[in-house]
Design an enzyme around this catalytic site. Structure first.
Site, PDB file in Angstrom:
ATOM      1  CG  LEU A   1     -54.749  10.012 -15.166  1.00 34.58           C
ATOM      2  CD1 LEU A   1     -55.867  10.141 -16.204  1.00 34.58           C
ATOM      3  CD2 LEU A   1     -53.396  10.255 -15.831  1.00 34.58           C
TER       4      LEU A   1
ATOM      5  CD  GLU B   1     -55.653   9.882 -24.102  1.00 39.24           C
ATOM      6  OE1 GLU B   1     -56.832  10.281 -24.200  1.00 39.24           O
ATOM      7  OE2 GLU B   1     -54.681  10.625 -23.866  1.00 39.24           O
TER       8      GLU B   1
ATOM      9  CB  SER C   1     -57.234   1.253   1.172  1.00 38.15           C
ATOM     10  OG  SER C   1     -57.204   2.436   0.415  1.00 38.15           O
TER      11      SER C   1
ATOM     12  CB  SER D   1     -66.159  10.206 -17.181  1.00 39.55           C
ATOM     13  OG  SER D   1     -65.443  10.999 -18.113  1.00 39.55           O
TER      14      SER D   1
ATOM     15  CD  GLN E   1     -57.334   0.496  -3.854  1.00 41.11           C
ATOM     16  OE1 GLN E   1     -58.185   1.364  -3.985  1.00 41.11           O
ATOM     17  NE2 GLN E   1     -57.588  -0.774  -4.086  1.00 41.11           N
TER      18      GLN E   1
ATOM     19  CE1 TYR F   1     -64.673   4.166  -3.445  1.00 35.34           C
ATOM     20  CE2 TYR F   1     -64.412   2.722  -5.330  1.00 35.34           C
ATOM     21  CZ  TYR F   1     -63.863   3.423  -4.269  1.00 35.34           C
ATOM     22  OH  TYR F   1     -62.510   3.400  -4.073  1.00 35.34           O
TER      23      TYR F   1
ATOM     24  N   GLY G   1     -59.447   5.583 -13.534  1.00 35.92           N
ATOM     25  CA  GLY G   1     -60.879   5.839 -13.576  1.00 35.92           C
ATOM     26  C   GLY G   1     -61.207   6.388 -14.951  1.00 35.92           C
TER      27      GLY G   1
HETATM   28  P1  NDP Z   1     -57.592   8.871 -12.113  1.00 35.84           P
HETATM   29  O1  NDP Z   1     -56.567   9.691 -11.441  1.00 35.84           O
HETATM   30  O2  NDP Z   1     -57.191   7.968 -13.245  1.00 35.84           O
HETATM   31  O3  NDP Z   1     -58.752   9.864 -12.584  1.00 35.84           O
HETATM   32  C1  NDP Z   1     -59.764   9.392 -13.451  1.00 35.84           C
HETATM   33  C2  NDP Z   1     -60.546  10.546 -14.035  1.00 35.84           C
HETATM   34  O4  NDP Z   1     -59.689  11.409 -14.801  1.00 35.84           O
HETATM   35  C3  NDP Z   1     -61.600  10.046 -15.013  1.00 35.84           C
HETATM   36  O5  NDP Z   1     -62.769   9.612 -14.376  1.00 35.84           O
HETATM   37  C4  NDP Z   1     -61.780  11.252 -15.902  1.00 35.84           C
HETATM   38  O6  NDP Z   1     -62.602  12.184 -15.220  1.00 35.84           O
HETATM   39  C5  NDP Z   1     -60.360  11.801 -16.012  1.00 35.84           C
HETATM   40  N1  NDP Z   1     -59.630  11.198 -17.136  1.00 35.84           N
HETATM   41  C6  NDP Z   1     -59.199   9.921 -17.238  1.00 35.84           C
HETATM   42  N2  NDP Z   1     -58.569   9.722 -18.414  1.00 35.84           N
HETATM   43  C7  NDP Z   1     -58.576  10.889 -19.069  1.00 35.84           C
HETATM   44  C8  NDP Z   1     -58.082  11.300 -20.313  1.00 35.84           C
HETATM   45  N3  NDP Z   1     -57.441  10.446 -21.098  1.00 35.84           N
HETATM   46  N4  NDP Z   1     -58.252  12.588 -20.681  1.00 35.84           N
HETATM   47  C9  NDP Z   1     -58.919  13.461 -19.863  1.00 35.84           C
HETATM   48  N5  NDP Z   1     -59.435  13.127 -18.670  1.00 35.84           N
HETATM   49  C10 NDP Z   1     -59.265  11.850 -18.257  1.00 35.84           C
HETATM   50  O7  NDP Z   1     -58.261   7.885 -11.081  1.00 35.84           O
HETATM   51  P2  NDP Z   1     -59.489   8.013 -10.061  1.00 35.84           P
HETATM   52  O8  NDP Z   1     -59.333   9.209  -9.211  1.00 35.84           O
HETATM   53  O9  NDP Z   1     -60.751   7.841 -10.820  1.00 35.84           O
HETATM   54  O10 NDP Z   1     -59.238   6.730  -9.170  1.00 35.84           O
HETATM   55  C11 NDP Z   1     -59.169   5.451  -9.820  1.00 35.84           C
HETATM   56  C12 NDP Z   1     -59.692   4.380  -8.926  1.00 35.84           C
HETATM   57  O11 NDP Z   1     -58.898   4.262  -7.758  1.00 35.84           O
HETATM   58  C13 NDP Z   1     -61.112   4.586  -8.384  1.00 35.84           C
HETATM   59  O12 NDP Z   1     -62.114   4.295  -9.308  1.00 35.84           O
HETATM   60  C14 NDP Z   1     -61.110   3.632  -7.240  1.00 35.84           C
HETATM   61  O13 NDP Z   1     -61.304   2.317  -7.714  1.00 35.84           O
HETATM   62  C15 NDP Z   1     -59.689   3.769  -6.697  1.00 35.84           C
HETATM   63  N6  NDP Z   1     -59.658   4.728  -5.565  1.00 35.84           N
HETATM   64  C16 NDP Z   1     -59.386   4.222  -4.321  1.00 35.84           C
HETATM   65  C17 NDP Z   1     -59.387   5.027  -3.223  1.00 35.84           C
HETATM   66  C18 NDP Z   1     -59.108   4.437  -1.889  1.00 35.84           C
HETATM   67  O14 NDP Z   1     -59.294   5.116  -0.858  1.00 35.84           O
HETATM   68  N7  NDP Z   1     -58.665   3.204  -1.805  1.00 35.84           N
HETATM   69  C19 NDP Z   1     -59.677   6.476  -3.304  1.00 35.84           C
HETATM   70  C20 NDP Z   1     -59.908   6.930  -4.661  1.00 35.84           C
HETATM   71  C21 NDP Z   1     -59.876   6.073  -5.736  1.00 35.84           C
HETATM   72  P3  NDP Z   1     -63.566  13.240 -15.971  1.00 35.84           P
HETATM   73  O15 NDP Z   1     -63.676  12.853 -17.413  1.00 35.84           O
HETATM   74  O16 NDP Z   1     -64.841  13.145 -15.232  1.00 35.84           O
HETATM   75  O17 NDP Z   1     -62.902  14.557 -15.770  1.00 35.84           O
END
Ligand code: NDP
Length: 329
Positions: free
Chosen positions: A207, A296, A151, A289, A176, A54, A287
């Site tokens: 999400l 929330e 994963s 930002s 995962q 990452y 995840g």
């Molecule tokens: P999500 O589906 O939870 O997406 C997170 C993103 O959605 C945030 O960074 C933000 O992005 C947006 N978001 C989150 N909450 C809200 C809200 N309340 N309102 C509006 N926008 C929101 O998960 P990720 O895709 O980030 O994945 C989570 C984790 O999973 C990763 O960090 C990693 O640890 C793991 N992962 C593992 C993988 C693997 O191959 N094993 C691959 C991918 C992820 P923004 O504000 O920028 O729009």
């Protein structure tokens, strides 16, 4: 924040975990990263997920720094090996050499003596499973890794890995995969295979990278600062969630907002609660930002959704959900 056992293992993880893909070391500055980690700790999150790859290894460094001084016994630190971390021919994959080098580098960046769950980030068809699991076995015996996970492995890969893990006494306890209301490809094959082997699911992108937050609206520009619009996030968003930026999906998602409202949740909370209804899911990795997103989203912990609500969700998403197990990986 409830804890759940990770598969059949004795390890308890927080049912919502915080991950730092795309965000730490790339999309957000370190101050925001620290604030997100602090918001997670304040909400009772104990499980943190990262990977060596990452943000070209910066994500582990940022997380290690953010968690400095936190009681190590009180948190579960999970990271991964497989994707390239350098340009050398041994800077990638699941060979014994790379697993050993990568583990030591992760321990340094995370400023810790051990990793709670060490994941094979993908299956490596170029290396024998014996070599990979022997390397994991040695790391476990050395106390550098407590538990092992995989994963995005298919059901067959997991079954073969589990047989070796049993032979070598490697605690393979976690899978995962990606899992959300829209992406359900693990349900038919991966989950049954894992259930047989006592392996729990720690699922990513609940999400769908923000699609299920409801902020992406048909025929409107991408929201400013959102993952889809930033240079750090856009390529990953496009590759893994771009398929959902369609009018039919986004209109269905907007209908889900009404369901969320009826049950007193926001849409992100409903989406995270939905994955947590699956008893095979040990944790949902969110995840964020911004710290406000953590604050929330953690309110999805402990939520029970009635069968009627689950059916309403399925009706709204009918025909839009991806279920093909061949899409694993
Ligand atoms: P999500 O589906 O939870 O997406 C997170 C993103 O959605 C945030 O960074 C933000 O992005 C947006 N978001 C989150 N909450 C809200 C809200 N309340 N309102 C509006 N926008 C929101 O998960 P990720 O895709 O980030 O994945 C989570 C984790 O999973 C990763 O960090 C990693 O640890 C793991 N992962 C593992 C993988 C693997 O191959 N094993 C691959 C991918 C992820 P923004 O504000 O920028 O729009």
């Amino acid at each position: 924040m409830n804890g759940r056992k990770l598969g059949a293992s004795g390890l308890t993880v927080s049912e919502i975990a915080l991950g730092n893909w795309i965000t730490h070391g790339a999309q957000v500055d370190n101050e925001t990263a620290n604030a997100c980690v602090q918001a997670a700790l304040d909400a009772g999150i104990t499980t943190f997920d990262t990977a060596d790859v990452y943000s070209e290894t910066r994500a582990e460094t940022v997380l290690g720094q953010a968690l400095k001084g936190i009681r190590r016994e009180g948190i579960e630190l999970c990271t991964k090996v497989y994707h390239p971390t350098g340009t050398g021919h041994n800077d990638r994959g699941l060979s014994r050499k790379h697993i050993m080098d990568a583990c030591h580098a992760s321990l340094n960046r995370l400023q810790t003596d051990y990793i709670d769950v060490y994941y094979a980030h993908r299956f490596d068809p170029t290396v024998s499973l014996e070599e990979t699991f022997l390397a994991f076995s040695d790391l476990v015996r050395q106390g550098k890794v407590l538990y092992v996970g995989v994963s995005e492995w298919t059901a067959d890969q997991i079954t073969r890995g589990a047989a070796l893990a049993q032979e070598l006494r490697v605690p393979l306890v976690s899978s995962q995969p990606q899992y959300s209301m829209l992406w359900r490809v693990i349900e038919d094959e991966v989950i049954p295979a894992c259930q047989r082997e006592g392996i729990g699911q720690v699922v990513w992108s609940p999400l769908a990278q923000g699609i299920l937050s409801g902020k992406y609206v048909p025929d409107k520009p991408l929201p400013q600062g959102s993952r889809a619009s930033t240079s750090a996030g856009a390529p990953f968003f496009e590759r893994l969630a771009g398929q959902w930026l369609r009018t039919d999906v986004l209109l269905a998602v907007s209908k889900l907002s009404s369901v969320a409202l009826e049950v007193g949740l926001t849409l992100p909370q409903l989406a995270i609660a939905w994955v947590l209804q699956n008893p095979h899911v040990s944790a949902a990795i969110i995840g964020a930002s911004k710290p406000e997103q953590v604050q929330e989203n953690v309110k999805a912990a402990g939520v029970r959704l009635e069968l009627e609500v689950m059916k309403q969700i399925d009706t709204i998403l009918d025909g839009l959900v991806e279920r093909d197990p061949a899409k694993t990986g």
